[in-house]
Design an enzyme around this catalytic site. Sequence first.
Site, PDB file in Angstrom:
ATOM      1  N   ASP A   1       0.814  -1.217   0.000  1.00  0.00           N
ATOM      2  CA  ASP A   1       0.000   0.000   0.000  1.00  0.00           C
ATOM      3  C   ASP A   1       0.849   1.269   0.000  1.00  0.00           C
ATOM      4  O   ASP A   1       2.074   1.213   0.176  1.00  0.00           O
ATOM      5  CB  ASP A   1      -0.969  -0.011   1.200  1.00  0.00           C
TER       6      ASP A   1
ATOM      7  N   ASP B   1      -7.924  -2.702  14.306  1.00  0.00           N
ATOM      8  CA  ASP B   1      -9.311  -2.983  13.901  1.00  0.00           C
ATOM      9  C   ASP B   1      -9.413  -4.209  12.977  1.00  0.00           C
ATOM     10  O   ASP B   1     -10.467  -4.476  12.406  1.00  0.00           O
ATOM     11  CB  ASP B   1      -9.928  -1.752  13.213  1.00  0.00           C
TER      12      ASP B   1
ATOM     13  N   HIS C   1      -7.609  -4.679  10.199  1.00  0.00           N
ATOM     14  CA  HIS C   1      -7.284  -4.452   8.778  1.00  0.00           C
ATOM     15  C   HIS C   1      -5.982  -5.150   8.403  1.00  0.00           C
ATOM     16  O   HIS C   1      -5.096  -5.336   9.238  1.00  0.00           O
ATOM     17  CB  HIS C   1      -7.257  -2.954   8.417  1.00  0.00           C
TER      18      HIS C   1
ATOM     19  N   GLU D   1      -9.950  -1.917   5.270  1.00  0.00           N
ATOM     20  CA  GLU D   1     -10.622  -1.643   6.539  1.00  0.00           C
ATOM     21  C   GLU D   1     -11.900  -2.484   6.638  1.00  0.00           C
ATOM     22  O   GLU D   1     -12.358  -3.056   5.635  1.00  0.00           O
ATOM     23  CB  GLU D   1     -10.959  -0.144   6.611  1.00  0.00           C
TER      24      GLU D   1
HETATM   25  C1  F6R Z   1       1.382  -1.435   6.110  1.00  0.00           C
HETATM   26  C2  F6R Z   1       0.100  -2.106   6.243  1.00  0.00           C
HETATM   27  C3  F6R Z   1      -0.716  -1.989   7.493  1.00  0.00           C
HETATM   28  C4  F6R Z   1       0.074  -2.326   8.761  1.00  0.00           C
HETATM   29  C5  F6R Z   1      -0.819  -2.223   9.988  1.00  0.00           C
HETATM   30  C6  F6R Z   1      -0.027  -2.440  11.260  1.00  0.00           C
HETATM   31  O1  F6R Z   1       1.928  -1.684   4.842  1.00  0.00           O
HETATM   32  O2  F6R Z   1      -0.287  -2.748   5.339  1.00  0.00           O
HETATM   33  O3  F6R Z   1      -1.827  -2.866   7.399  1.00  0.00           O
HETATM   34  O4  F6R Z   1       0.609  -3.603   8.650  1.00  0.00           O
HETATM   35  O5  F6R Z   1      -1.444  -0.985  10.027  1.00  0.00           O
HETATM   36  O6  F6R Z   1       0.905  -1.410  11.429  1.00  0.00           O
HETATM   37  P1  F6R Z   1       2.065  -1.504  12.511  1.00  0.00           P
HETATM   38  O7  F6R Z   1       2.935  -2.614  12.128  1.00  0.00           O
HETATM   39  O8  F6R Z   1       2.775  -0.174  12.419  1.00  0.00           O
HETATM   40  O9  F6R Z   1       1.382  -1.724  13.827  1.00  0.00           O
END
Ligand code: F6R
Length: 240
Positions: A66, A134, A136, A141
Site C-alpha cells: 500500500d 481494527d 485491517h 478496513e
Molecule cells: C502497512 C500495512 C498496514 C500495517 C498495519 C499495522 O503496509 O499494510 O496494514 O501492517 O497498520 O501497522 P504496525 O505494524 O505499524 O502496527
Amino acid sequence: MKVVVGNNEQISKLIAEEFIKVINVKPNCVLGLATGTSPLQVYAELAKANKEGRVTFKDVATFNLDEYIGLEGTHNQSYRYFMNENLFNHIDINKDRTHVLKGTGDYLAYANQYDKLIADFGGIDIQILGIGSDGHIAFNEPGTPFNSLTHVAELAESTIVDNSRLFNDISEVPTKAVTMGLQSIMNARKIVLIATGKNKAKAIYNLLKGPKTEEVPCSILQDHKDCTIYCDEDAYSLVK
Ligand code: F6R
C-alpha cells in the site's frame, strides 16, 4: 492457519528464515512486503543475512501492499521512503524490481494495473503482513469486500489515530491510500502475519477464533492454504 508465539526477536528471526528459504529455492522469486512497525526487525534480519552472504536479492522482485495518497515517494512518511530506508538501501536488490504503489500523479492508473503486474511477474511467493488494531490488513478496513483487488481506500478513524504517532500532528495523516485488495493478498502462495503488543490482541482473537466476516478483514486468512500467524504473548493474550 498455523500459530507461532514468541517474543519479537524470536518471531522476526523465524519469519526472516522463511523468506530466506523461499529466496534460496527460487532466486527470482516475488516478495510481498509491508510497512509499519511490525516488520522492522524482520527487515533488519534480512539485511544482516544478505551481508553475511546467506542470501542474495539480486534477482528478487518485490511488491508492497500500500501507499498513502498525497505523499510523494520522497516524503519521509511515504511507504516508498520507508522501504528504501528500512530494507532496499541495505540489501543487494535491483531497485527497478521493487514496486510500491504510487501516492501521487497517475496513482490510479498504476493501481489499476498492479494485480496484472504481479501476475506478470509470476505471482507473490511469500507475503508478509502486519495487522491493524481494527483487524485491517494492508489498508483493507472493515467492510472491504473479500473479492477486492488493488483499489483506493478511506482510512478508518482508528487507523488514522494509530498511525498519527509517526506524524507531527494527526491533521497530517493522509485519509486515503491505495492498497492491494483482500483477494490480491489471498493470491499469494504463502502468507506470514506478524503481530506484537496488547493493542493487537482483539484483532488476533478475531482472526483465530472469530467468524469469517467482511467486518473483520483479516478473517479472510482463515481460508488461505499456507498462512502462519506469528505473535508475541501480548497479541496472543485473548486467545489463551
Ligand atoms: C502497512 C500495512 C498496514 C500495517 C498495519 C499495522 O503496509 O499494510 O496494514 O501492517 O497498520 O501497522 P504496525 O505494524 O505499524 O502496527
